[in-house]
Every structure is written in C-alpha cells, then in structure tokens.
Scaffold this active site. Structure first.
Site, PDB file in Angstrom:
ATOM      1  N   THR A   1     -34.748 -15.599 -61.350  1.00 39.94           N
ATOM      2  CA  THR A   1     -33.605 -16.008 -60.653  1.00 39.94           C
ATOM      3  C   THR A   1     -32.239 -15.891 -61.614  1.00 39.94           C
ATOM      4  OG1 THR A   1     -34.579 -17.717 -59.271  1.00 39.94           O
ATOM      5  CG2 THR A   1     -32.278 -18.282 -59.928  1.00 39.94           C
TER       6      THR A   1
ATOM      7  N   SER B   1     -24.722 -14.955 -60.149  1.00 43.39           N
ATOM      8  CA  SER B   1     -23.271 -14.363 -60.310  1.00 43.39           C
ATOM      9  C   SER B   1     -22.572 -14.555 -61.630  1.00 43.39           C
ATOM     10  CB  SER B   1     -22.520 -15.012 -59.253  1.00 43.39           C
ATOM     11  OG  SER B   1     -23.057 -16.026 -58.691  1.00 43.39           O
TER      12      SER B   1
ATOM     13  N   HIS C   1     -18.900 -22.716 -63.886  1.00 46.97           N
ATOM     14  CA  HIS C   1     -18.295 -23.516 -62.950  1.00 46.97           C
ATOM     15  C   HIS C   1     -17.539 -24.589 -63.989  1.00 46.97           C
ATOM     16  CE1 HIS C   1     -19.780 -21.482 -59.383  1.00 46.97           C
ATOM     17  NE2 HIS C   1     -20.981 -21.608 -59.932  1.00 46.97           N
TER      18      HIS C   1
ATOM     19  N   VAL D   1     -48.589 -18.719 -65.855  1.00 44.89           N
ATOM     20  CA  VAL D   1     -49.508 -20.049 -66.024  1.00 44.89           C
ATOM     21  C   VAL D   1     -50.522 -20.160 -65.030  1.00 44.89           C
ATOM     22  CG1 VAL D   1     -49.510 -22.669 -66.381  1.00 44.89           C
ATOM     23  CG2 VAL D   1     -47.793 -21.120 -67.593  1.00 44.89           C
TER      24      VAL D   1
ATOM     25  N   ARG E   1     -32.141 -18.973 -55.232  1.00 47.01           N
ATOM     26  CA  ARG E   1     -31.932 -20.085 -55.989  1.00 47.01           C
ATOM     27  C   ARG E   1     -33.287 -21.114 -55.967  1.00 47.01           C
ATOM     28  NH1 ARG E   1     -28.121 -18.864 -52.159  1.00 47.01           N
ATOM     29  NH2 ARG E   1     -26.142 -18.722 -52.755  1.00 47.01           N
TER      30      ARG E   1
ATOM     31  N   ILE F   1     -33.028 -26.520 -60.098  1.00 49.56           N
ATOM     32  CA  ILE F   1     -31.860 -25.967 -60.862  1.00 49.56           C
ATOM     33  C   ILE F   1     -31.265 -25.049 -59.952  1.00 49.56           C
ATOM     34  CG2 ILE F   1     -30.833 -25.310 -63.006  1.00 49.56           C
ATOM     35  CD1 ILE F   1     -32.393 -28.197 -63.090  1.00 49.56           C
ATOM     36  N   GLU F   2     -30.498 -25.093 -59.165  1.00 49.34           N
ATOM     37  CA  GLU F   2     -29.608 -24.136 -58.472  1.00 49.34           C
ATOM     38  C   GLU F   2     -28.163 -24.351 -58.992  1.00 49.34           C
ATOM     39  OE1 GLU F   2     -28.796 -25.206 -54.338  1.00 49.34           O
ATOM     40  OE2 GLU F   2     -29.350 -27.259 -54.608  1.00 49.34           O
TER      41      GLU F   2
ATOM     42  N   CYS G   1     -21.968   6.720 -68.061  1.00 51.60           N
ATOM     43  CA  CYS G   1     -20.898   5.946 -67.182  1.00 51.60           C
ATOM     44  C   CYS G   1     -20.373   4.787 -68.344  1.00 51.60           C
ATOM     45  CB  CYS G   1     -21.680   5.170 -66.047  1.00 51.60           C
ATOM     46  SG  CYS G   1     -22.079   6.702 -64.786  1.00 51.60           S
TER      47      CYS G   1
ATOM     48  N   CYS H   1     -23.031   5.739 -61.486  1.00 54.06           N
ATOM     49  CA  CYS H   1     -24.152   6.683 -61.457  1.00 54.06           C
ATOM     50  C   CYS H   1     -25.385   5.902 -61.060  1.00 54.06           C
ATOM     51  CB  CYS H   1     -24.068   7.642 -62.075  1.00 54.06           C
ATOM     52  SG  CYS H   1     -25.413   7.974 -63.224  1.00 54.06           S
TER      53      CYS H   1
END
Lengths: 119, 503, 528
Positions: free
Chosen positions: C52, C57, C61, C184, C323, C348-349, C415, C448
């Site tokens: 995740t 993103s 927060h 595991v 998530r 844990i989202e 790039c 690219c």
C-alpha cells in the site's frame, strides 16, 4: 495476400504512392499506376525475395550481438529458416563491417555479412 | 575554477551524435568551422541507428539501401575524416542563451564549453504507456517499441513468446518483423486510427510478409496480468476513439510493444527558452535551421519527427553549414567588438539588451508598413532582435547586438500550415537568403493532417499561388516536401501558406 | 541482512518480530530500534514499501478530517507534528505546502465550517477560513466556482516510499534485521502466547509480534487464532501529471469529503509533479491494482471541477493502490485479545502515512505496558545519511562529485538526471528490482517512463546483484522483464531435435532462462 481464385494482390513499394496491384491467374496486372509497379507486382508474384537482416551472437561481453544482412535477397519463404541458421552461430573473432560471417545460407548462394565492426 | 568543472571552447558544439548531429558536424567542418565537437550520451556515435539493424536507409542520400549500422558507419567515418571531435558517454545538462553547453561524463567530469554556435540534434523519444492511461494492471512485459529494439538488437535478450503491438508507427512495424524473426509470435498490430501510421513498405514487408494481422480503428482497451503480462483486451473504437466495450476480445500474450508516437526531445531547448512549435513539438526554425535563439540551430528529429533518415541528414547538413557561418561571424564580431572596446556579443546581458532594442525596432517597422515576423522567446521574455530587424538596415549597425552574425540584419518571412496540413518546417525563411540547403530553392517539409487522394500541395502567398504539386496519395505517416523558387517568394511581408487541396 | 537466503529453514531469535514493511511497520521498527531489542522486520514482497505504501498519495494531513476522539484524529495531529524532525533526521523530501479544502457551493460552506470546528477540537494549528477572493489569491488555479476554503498551514507532502525506505535503513543501521521476500506462513503459539513466526526460509523465535501486515493483517491475526477484525480493501486510482504543469497548485486541494473518503485531491507532489486522485472503491480482491476507464473519468471530472487546468493530456503515469480499510471505523491498534504477545496495527487507512510516526510510538508504549523490557539503546543514531541526488546539486558540487567517482558522470536516467552512482547506491541500500531502483532514485519516473533508462538499469542490477540480465525483475518473482537470452526461442527446435537440451517450459521464465543460458556455454563455435 491472395484475393479470389489464383489472384494475387500486393502493395507496391517501388514509390511512396503504395498502389494495390493485382496479378490475375492469367498474368494480367491491374491497379498499378506505372511500369515499376507492374514489374514489382510480377516479381512479387513469381519469386518474392527479401534481404534478411538479423543478428549473430558474439563472445564479446560489451557487444553481445553483431548485426548482419544477407548480401543478396533470398526467397521470402526461407527468411525464418535462415534466421534459425544465424541463431546457431557465435562469433569470437574480430569482424569488420562487410566481412562474411556465414556463407551460402540454405543453398541460396547468399552470405550473411556483418553490418558493423566487432571488437 | 577547478571545482566548477573543466572549461573549454569550440566553434560549433553539436548535441547528439545520431544522423542529424553527424551530418551537422561534417557540414560545419567542411564549411570551415575550426573546432567542432559532437557530444553524445551513448558509448558510441550513431544515435538510434546502431539498433536499427534493418535495411532501408540511404536510398536518397547514397543511392543504395543500407542498414542502420552501415548508414551510421559511413557518417562516423565522414565526421572523423572531416576532423570533427566527439565526446562520448557525455550527457548535456544545460545549454544557455549565451551559447554555453554544460555536460558531464565519467571520463571528463563536468565540462563547460563556450561555443560560437550550437546545433541541437537530440532526436526524439517515445510516448510511453503512461501517457495513454490504458486501463488494467501494470505488469512486466510492456515496452515502448524503441526500447524493445534496443533490448533485442543490442543488449541481446528476448522479451517474451507472444507479442501484441499497439500502434502502427514505423518502429512498431519494424519490431513486428524483428520479433517474428527471433521466434516470437506476433499476434496482432492494433492501430486506433483508421489508417496505418508507418510507411506503406513497412506494412507490406513487416506485417503482410509474415501474415501479421493489422487491426485499424482498434485499441488495447485493457491490460491483464499481475506480475508479468498475461494478455490484452482489444476493441474497436467509436468515433471519439473510445473502445466499444461489448466488442472487446482477449488476446493472450506476454509482451506488449507500444509504438504510439515519437516526441522531439526538447527539454534542453525549452529550458533555455527556445520557442517551440506545438504542432511539431520541436523548435521553430528558419530555412537555415536556426532557432529563436541566435546561434542555436536544430536539425533532425529534434525539430520534427522524420520518416526517412536521408531527410534528417539533409537537415543536419543545412544546420551544420549555417552554424559554421554563425560561429565565424560571432568570432569576427567578437574580435571587432573587442578592438572597439564594446561589449562582447555572446553574453546574456547583450542578448537581453538586443531583445529589447529589437522589439522597439519591430514596432517602428510595422508603422512604416513593413510587417516583420516576430518570434516570442518563451524564457527571458526578451525577443531576440535577430528575428525582428528590418531589411535595409546596414549590416554594420547590427553588430554587437547579436542580430547580424550571419548576413546582417534580416527580415524573416513566415510559412504557415493551411488546410489539411498538420505542420510545416521551416516555419520561417530568411528574406533574400540563399542558404537553406538549396541555393535558389527553398524546400518545405510538411505532414498532412488526414489521408487524402488526388490532391495538390499548394503553396501560396497573398492570394497568389506560387506552386502546385500533384500527389496521388498523401498520408500523415509520410512526410511531403515541396520546393519553391526563392525568387517567387513575397518580399517584406512574407507569409507563405502551404495547403493540401483536392484536385 | 536483506536478501539473505538459505535452502534450509534457519532459526532466528528476536525480541520483537514486526510483520509488514510498509510505512507503519517500518516506523515501528525504527521506533523500537531506539531500544536495546533484537528487532526483525519481515516483508512478503522483495522490497519494503511494495504494498500500500508504494501507491500512497504522499499527503501529510493536517488533521481536520477525522472525528474528534478517534485514534485517527489524535495520531494524525501528533504524527503531523513529528514530520519535520523525522524527515530531517532521515533526509526524506518533505514540504509543508498547506492543505486547502474548497467549497464549490454555499451548501458546502457549512461543511467547511464543521471541519474548521472539528480541526480546532483535534488540535490542528493555524486553521483559517478563506473567502472566495482569499482562496483564489492564494491559489490562482482554483475554479471561479470556489466560494470559500478551509486552509491548514500544517498540511504537507512527503515521498511515501522514500520515507519507508529511510525508516527501514535507519532501523537496520541501528541493529534491526530486515527479511524481505519472506511471507509469513504461520504463527506458533505456546500456552496462548506467541512463540515464533515462520516464513518459507526461517523460523523467527520471538515472544512479541507486531502485526502491521496491511492488506493481510486479518490473515496474520487469523494465524494466531484471532478473528476479531476483517480487512476490507478499498481501491484508489491515481494519475500522475508531468512536471511541466507542476505549479498548477501550491497547496494540496481537497473537495469537501464524501462518506467513504476524503474525495479526489489535486496534490503537488514533493518531487514537483501534480497527482490527481484517488478514487475510493471497495473491492474483495486484495491484489486488484487495476486502473479503470470509470476511475480515470471520475478522477479528472472531480479534479477539473476544482482546478480546471488539470488535463489528462499531461498524464505520465497512472496506478492504483489498495487502502487496508477494515471492519471498524477507527485504526485498530491494540494487543490481541486471543494471543498474548501479539499487537495489531491494522486498518491503517488514511491518515495512516501521517500518523505512522505517532502510531510507532503508541505501539512501543503498548509493548512496554504489556511487559516487554525496553532499555534505551545508547548508540541509537537517528540520522540516516542522505542519498546523493545529483540533479539537485550545484554545478560545483556536481563537478567535485564526478571527480571523486566517475560513476556520477554517467547519466542513467535523462528525464530525472539520475547517475549510475545513485543507482548503485540504491541497490546497496536494498533495491533489488527495477521498480525498487525507480522508487529510490526516480530513474524511470520522468516523462519518458523508463524508455531510456530501462536497459541501463537492468544491466546495473544484473552486475551489482550478480544475476543474469534475464533474471532482473520489475518488482519481484514472476515479473521478469526479458526472460530469455538472445536466440533462445529460435534454438528451441534445434535443441529439441538434437536432444542436447530440454525445451524451455512455459511459465517458469526465470529458471528456464538460466537453463538455456547454461546450454549456450557448450554451443558450437562460429563457423564462417
């Protein structure tokens, strides 16, 4: 590639116009806009040939492949078999562009020549 | 200054050692430039050519069909014979408006080169998958066609067993044949447009020769496979080019090649404020291949994507020759300025001043009834005076402001795309100029927007037709060229339009 | 430690085993490295952050979204306050660019006010309500329809995978062990207490296990007989835009939230791109990382409503993440009620990334309360040396660097201007795959998208890891990039007919590649 019974159609590549030229089973040519198109289509119909370009393995770690080409066009139907012949080769000596790498591929009389220097 | 890297000088620095750069270097040396240096990021010269092992290069330039490595080999030899130098494994980090090139290599470290002229020959890059946002997963096994070509032809690996190719650009078509001859089963070539992107000969010799199906008006609508590609969904597209879901089918494959467009590589150009043409993605150039920044020239695929290397070479020759002349003029005027105690021509300050002055002059020119073409610099805001001087201003007057390196102060005409023309190159021409590679002839390259048959390429100015050239067939995949006699070009005002009209 | 392989199961003794090297597990490992403990961090993927955390993103927060009194609310605000220190110590790119929640109608202004109040109660510093003019003045790219905005100056952006890598590196530098590629398979209990954790290659004997297994946390719990919660993955699609448009917005722009998520955001990433997304879609498949046409349309419709100049034309990459949402409304951070010694850190989202440093502290407290003896490690060094980013240096610094090591003069990614030396350093720090190199160095993350650097990165990985280039993977087993050596397919029939070599079986690409390669060594020498 074939159209109708015994008819043969090919995109002419003699110039950028790209005519669709058809050769009938009686050898009549249509669709061409010029004589080169007619000749091209007849040759493609009778005995299509291509230059084969491929690579041959080398023992040089920096250049693991040597690019090669046949020195003359070979029958189109033999392209894949010829590529398999080249796949068995491995070059371990210095080569200059133009040097012959494999002679008389599949009895065609065509040789594979290097298109680049090696080592 | 040791810590800021090595400093050196060159008359002409060519960025990129592919066909455009090699030709430019050869031409610059032949035109009398002193030190000409090609800066190449790879370990060898040739650019993309060494990986293009197929034949078809050089029919126009050499009159024979060469492979990529052979074509490159000839120009590498010509460049060496002409006395051009090269810096290999060297990446250019920056170019500046005052004609400096900053580059880095493992051997030489950080190098700054002060130049009399710069030729941009960086070529183009491929549009990646990301830009298409194809739905589905992100497994291994998806390559752009050119990257695949390098892996297969240079690095010596095989990418998979069954392949689908999205896009019918030439590199994709060439790779369809190449993969087939390496024992890979090429299941399909899928093209979203209703016509093929590549040359007709490649459709014939790379697809039809091997019975590889070409699906026009289709696209890859979904990518499957968690770790490695397991297949793609293919669907016809509607008139908005969106896939039609209920007509989708699945093709199992472990390899997907993307041949969905080439983009001129202009990060360096943009960063130094060279004006780009949105239609080509490359710099706006004159018929001498000069960009909007005086002393910086461009050629080959960095200007616009060509289909034939021979045309790239021609571009390079024009740019190299013009760059040599610019470098010579810069040298002469710098020494002249030095004796007169005036400012040097190749400093940023001088460039900016010249821009401001030039702008004012152009305004005056318009008032006097002489419309001059302006090119707006995107970076510094100062428009190079180079492009805005008036005809008739004595050449000497331009000295010191960067306007007169080549042929004194000049007026530029403008060439614009008309109906069914996607772009034209060059976009500007030097009034009364005779360089441009053809003496009295001005060659305009163009690409149609849509395929058409029985058409005329029409060049016109001020309502007058300058030239009509008949064409049986035009396709966006095939670049057209039209030659015009310079004597027929309009003077002063100079807007020329190129259109493709039905007969 | 990483990449340690044994054919027989080896036995490792540890004081604490942490399952899952996402940002949460990594933060816990680093927190526990402050103490004189033998910490083992176990990860099923070949590299840290490959679940995740990779698709996060990167928004740090401010804390006005969560309901007061929840763990989400308190740990978010606490975690946010810890970011300056942690990013500084670990040399991770982090910027407080501010968060801006915009109201597109007068109805939504009420929601803004509620969040303003909620944020104040959560202890979010510096919150301000802006009117339309103020909002557009601070963010000229906003749509004219924006009528008001809530501004939180403490909102920030961080690179989520750089943070995770850095946390793991720092934990390892302070004596921790990292076992990657180790799913595991079972948890051993003795008298109702955890005794060991088993992977295909090792048995980790430990009395304390932290379950930070993200999307698989419920399965790990179940291995210890604890079925008290369930993970319900929620997919989010994100679209990354070219740096050319990187200055469309300065702050992270939020809509007013929906019932299930914070909505679709416009995020200026810490690396200078713009990211738009994520969607929020419940899914049953824990490995469903597909992007969809519907997701694409939803993201751009929502983003363009707030910032009209966001355009799909500028997309350079798209991806999806899952998530690890769960059956409870809040984070699950508690000792198992079934197996003693097991501590869950599950569900844990969002705002998990922000909360991670605070979660780690809370877990250390829980372990102490539950009876783990924890003595401060005197030699603890919180600083992780920064990896060199050639592109960010001055010309003089670059010149010195290349003079000291020529590998800094070889640009691998044009790039993002990434050098060979940086790629080699990333591999020494733990990169094992093309994606691992990409996430650590940014090679292949530019416009690219790896077209230029892929063959080069493959070669360096092959050389540094001592594996044939045909074994280089994109992100671990099964994701081989170029499975066969040159001419392998053409020679299959030849080798079949002579019986000298076995046919390459489909589906086992890496292994078969090795077999064919072995065959090459005895291949006939050149004719010609």
């Amino acid at each position: 590639m074939t159209k109708g019974a015994g008819e043969f159609t090919v995109t002419c590549v003699a110039c950028p116009v790209g005519c669709e030229v058809t050769v009938s089973d009686r050898g009549e040519v249509r669709g061409n806009r010029c004589d080169r198109g007619r000749e091209y289509a007849l040759l493609e119909h009778r005995d299509p040939r291509r230059i084969l370009t491929s690579t041959v393995r080398t023992t040089c770690p920096d250049l693991p492949l040597l690019p090669v080409r046949t020195d003359r066009p070979i029958p189109k139907r033999l392209l894949f078999e010829a590529a398999k012949i080249l796949a068995t080769e491995c070059i371990s000596r210095p080569v200059k562009a133009g040097d012959v790498v494999v002679r008389d591929i599949l009895g065609t009389g065509a040789s594979a020549v290097a298109t680049d220097d090696l080592f | 200054m040791e810590s800021a890297g090595r400093h050196t000088h060159a008359d002409v620095v060519v960025i990129g050692g592919g066909p455009a750069g090699l030709a430019a270097a050869v031409a610059a040396r032949r035109a009398g430039a002193g030190r000409v240096v090609i800066v190449e990021r790879d370990v060898r010269l040739g650019g993309i050519l060494p990986q293009c092992i197929h034949a078809g290069f050089g029919v126009k330039w050499f009159g024979e069909e060469l492979t990529g490595p052979e074509y490159a080999g000839r120009f590498v030899k010509q460049a060496a014979d002409a006395g051009a130098e090269s810096m290999l494994e060297t990446m250019v980090l920056e170019i500046t408006r005052d004609l400096r090139v900053v580059a880095v290599s493992p051997r030489d470290g950080l190098v700054m080169v002060e130049c009399g002229a710069i030729v941009l020959a960086m070529g183009c890059r491929e549009r990646p998958r990301g830009a298409l946002a194809i739905p589905g997963t992100r497994p291994a096994g998806i390559f752009t066609a050119g990257t695949a070509q390098r892996l297969v032809n240079i690095e010596g690996v095989v990418l998979g067993r069954r392949a689908v190719i999205l896009g019918s650009g030439d590199v994709g078509l060439i790779m369809a044949r190449r993969l087939t001859l390496e024992g890979v089963k090429v299941e399909a070539v899928v093209e979203i447009m209703s016509y093929a992107g590549g040359l007709a000969r490649n459709i014939q010799q790379c697809l039809r020769d091997f019975d590889i199906p070409l699906y026009l008006g289709h696209t890859v609508s979904r990518v499957h496979g968690r770790d490695r590609l397991e297949g793609v969904s293919v669907a016809p597209v509607d008139d908005r080019r969106a896939p039609i879901p209920d007509k989708e089918w699945f093709i199992p494959c472990d390899t997907l090649l993307l041949s969905v467009g080439l983009i001129p590589e202009n990060e360096l150009s943009a960063a130094c404020g060279i004006e780009l043409d949105p239609a080509t993605g490359g710099p706006i150039v004159t018929d001498e291949m000069e960009t909007s920044v005086p002393g910086i020239f461009a050629c080959g695929n960095v200007v616009h994507v060509h289909d034939l290397v021979d045309h790239v070479t021609e571009d390079g020759m024009v740019a190299g020759e013009a760059a040599a002349a610019a470098a010579a003029a810069a040298l002469a005027s710098a020494s002249g300025a030095a004796t007169a105690g005036a400012i040097a021509v190749t400093t940023a300050a001088a460039g900016a001043m010249a821009g401001a002055e030039g702008g004012a002059r152009a305004k005056g020119g318009a008032g006097a009834g002489t419309r001059t073409t302006t090119m707006t610099g995107t970076g510094a805001g100062a428009r190079p005076a180079h492009y805005s001087g008036r005809a008739g201003v004595p050449a000497g007057e331009g000295n010191g402001d960067g306007t007169s390196r080549i042929s004194g102060t000049r007026t530029l005409g403008e060439i614009r795309p008309g109906s069914n023309v996607r772009y034209v190159v060059p976009q500007r021409f030097v009034q009364g100029g005779e360089r441009g590679g053809g003496g009295r002839t001005l060659t305009i390259s163009l690409r149609p927007s849509e395929p058409a048959e029985n058409v005329v390429v029409e060049v016109s100015a001020a309502g007058k037709v300058l030239r009509r050239q008949r064409k049986e067939k035009v396709r966006p995949g095939e670049m057209l060229q039209v030659n015009i006699d310079r004597r027929t070009l309009p003077s002063g005002d100079g807007v020329v339009t190129v259109s493709i009209v039905s007969r | 430690m990483q990449g340690t392989r044994a054919t027989q199961s080896m036995t490792v003794k540890a004081d604490v085993a942490i399952i899952g090297a996402g940002v949460v597990g990594a933060a816990i490992a680093r927190e526990l490295a402050r103490y004189d403990l033998r910490v083992v961090l176990i990860e099923r993927e070949v590299e840290a952050a490959f679940g995740t955390s990779k698709a996060n993103s990167g928004v740090v927060h401010a804390g006005f979204h969560s309901t007061p009194g929840t763990l989400k609310a308190s740990l978010c605000v606490q975690g946010n306050a810890m970011f300056d220190d942690i990013a500084g110590e670990l040399s991770v790119p982090f910027r407080r660019n501010g968060s801006l929640m915009v109201a597109m109608s007068t109805d939504e202004v009420g929601v803004l006010r509620e969040h303003f109040e909620q944020g104040r109660r959560n202890g979010v510093p510096g919150l301000r309500l802006l009117d339309a003019d103020e909002a557009r003045k601070s963010e000229p790219g906003l749509a004219p329809e924006v009528v008001a905005a809530l501004y939180a100056p403490t909102g920030g952006v961080v690179c989520p995978f750089q943070l995770t890598f850095a946390l793991v590196e720092n934990a390892v530098a302070n004596g921790g062990a990292f076992m990657a590629g180790s799913p595991v398979t079972s948890i051993h209990l003795r008298d109702g207490r955890v005794a060991a954790v088993e992977t295909p290659e090792a048995i980790i004997e430990t009395a304390w296990v932290v379950n930070a297994a993200g999307l698989f946390a419920d399965r790990i719990a179940a291995m210890a007989g604890d079925e008290s919660f369930e993970i319900r993955p929620r997919k989010g699609e994100e679209y990354l835009l070219d740096k050319r448009v990187g200055s469309l917005v300065r702050s992270t722009v939020f809509p007013v939230p929906t019932a299930v998520s914070k909505g679709i955001l416009v995020i200026p990433t810490v690396d200078g791109n713009i990211m738009v997304g994520p969607t929020a879609e419940d899914t049953r498949d824990r490995l469903d990382l597909t992007t969809t046409r519907a997701g694409f349309e939803a993201v751009f419709a929502a983003a363009r409503r707030m910032v009209p100049s966001v355009s799909p034309r500028d997309i350079i990459a798209s991806f999806a993440g899952l998530r690890a949402a769960c059956s409870e409304d809040d984070f699950i951070i508690r000792p198992s009620r079934v197996a003693r010694g097991l501590v869950h850190v599950a569900g844990i989202e969002s705002p998990g990334l922000t909360a991670a440093p605070a979660i780690a502290r809370m877990v250390a407290e829980i372990l102490r309360e539950e009876g783990l003896k924890m003595r401060a490690r005197r030699a603890f060094n919180p600083v992780r040396p920064a990896p060199v980013r050639f592109a960010h240096l001055s010309r003089a610094q670059q010149a010195r660097l290349v003079a000291s090591d020529p590998a800094f003069g070889r640009i691998v990614c044009r790039c993002e201007t990434v050098t060979e030396a940086e790629v080699v350093d990333a591999i020494r720090r733990g990169a094992r795959t093309v994606d691992g190199v990409k996430l650590r160095t940014r090679a292949g993350m530019g416009r690219c998208q790896g077209g230029f650097c892929l063959p080069r990165v493959m070669k360096i990985l092959s050389r540094e890891l001592g594996i044939p280039v045909e074994h280089v993977t994109k992100r671990g087993p099964g994701s081989v990039i170029a499975p066969y050596p040159a001419k392998a397919l053409l020679r299959e029939s030849e080798t079949r007919s002579t019986g000298g070599e076995r046919e390459v079986p489909a589906g086992t690409m890496a292994e078969s590649g090795a077999r064919v390669r072995a065959g090459f060594r005895t291949a006939p020498a050149a004719r010609g």
